[in-house]
Design an enzyme around this catalytic site. Structure first.
Site, short mmCIF file in Angstrom:
data_model
loop_
_atom_site.label_atom_id
_atom_site.label_comp_id
_atom_site.label_asym_id
_atom_site.label_seq_id
_atom_site.Cartn_x
_atom_site.Cartn_y
_atom_site.Cartn_z
N HIS A 1 34.46 45.19 50.33
CA HIS A 1 33.02 45.09 50.13
C HIS A 1 32.47 46.46 49.75
CE1 HIS A 1 31.93 46.44 54.50
NE2 HIS A 1 33.17 46.79 54.22
N CYS B 1 26.47 45.17 47.79
CA CYS B 1 27.48 44.23 48.28
C CYS B 1 27.56 42.96 47.43
CB CYS B 1 27.23 43.89 49.75
SG CYS B 1 25.66 43.04 50.09
N HIS C 1 24.59 40.77 53.99
CA HIS C 1 25.76 41.49 53.49
C HIS C 1 26.88 40.49 53.23
CE1 HIS C 1 27.97 45.20 52.80
NE2 HIS C 1 29.00 44.67 53.43
#
Length: 233
Positions: A187, A125, A175
């Site tokens: 993402h 990510c 994240h």
């Protein structure tokens, strides 16, 4: 070029650039990926080395890792030392459409989620966020929690395209995604909880199972207003 352990210098002021994409590991056993260094990146060696690896840090984001001794041949002393680029907030804002375009282009390639990945086509990510911004000359720190601490916090209601959204626990961001507008963000998410690669999700309880799962972990958002400048060593 360096060729083996016997050629590792003790002088940590020597800066090298990578002649190829390299893997950096989180231990001298070189089994688990920590990050990657794309061709052309700069790094310095430390005096800490084992039989199979030497500890290094990347110059652009100060990120540490272990480089396999076998990959020393893929380093060359840098003729010019890395110099951080200074950008204003307004200059960064003008570059955000290109940052977004990078992520869309990356999504079109066959890819999967790779922990530690910062080199196309497989990213984690924060690796995707770092690669997207550096494609226009803006450096972010490497990990999601570091990126959250680096950017300017904003309210979710203030999100505009190019901002970052963070997810995780109350204690730490684990994240990150790039906001696209219209309540959507792009993402790279994992296999067990996400889409095993780059995809677009919505910031809403009304999304599918993956979107809902991340929305329940939403921590906050932030805006990139500067480029990372390495610590002086």
């Amino acid at each position: 070029m360096l060729t083996n352990q016997s050629t590792i210098p003790n002088n940590q002021s020597v800066e090298y650039h990578c002649l190829a994409d390299l893997n950096l590991y989180n231990s001298p056993e070189c089994q688990s990926l920590a990050t990657q260094a794309s061709s052309g990146r700069h790094l310095r060696l430390t005096s800490n080395y084992q039989d199979a690896a030497v500890e290094v840090y990347l110059c652009e984001d100060d990120y540490p890792g272990w480089l396999a001794i076998a990959d020393l041949s893929l380093l060359q002393p840098a003729t010019l030392l890395y110099q951080a680029r200074s950008l204003t907030e307004s200059e960064i804002k003008k570059l955000l459409p290109e940052v977004i375009a990078f992520t869309h282009k990356a999504m079109q390639q066959a890819n999967y989620y790779l922990w530690g990945g910062t080199v196309e086509p497989n990213y984690d990510c924060s690796g995707l966020m770092q690669a997207a911004f550096v494609s226009v000359g803006i450096w972010l720190p490497r990990d999601a929690y570091q990126q959250e601490g680096f950017i300017q916090p904003i309210a979710i209601s203030e999100l505009t395209p190019g901002d970052l959204v963070f997810f995780g626990t109350p204690q730490k961001a684990t994240h990150v995604g790039l906001y696209l507008g219209d309540n959507r963000y792009i993402h790279s998410s994992g296999k067990t909880q996400g889409r095993n690669g780059i995809g677009i999700d919505v910031l809403s309880e009304q999304g599918d199972e993956v979107s809902r799962s991340y929305y329940q972990q939403l921590r906050g958002a932030g805006r990139v207003i500067k480029s990372y400048e390495p610590q002086k060593r």
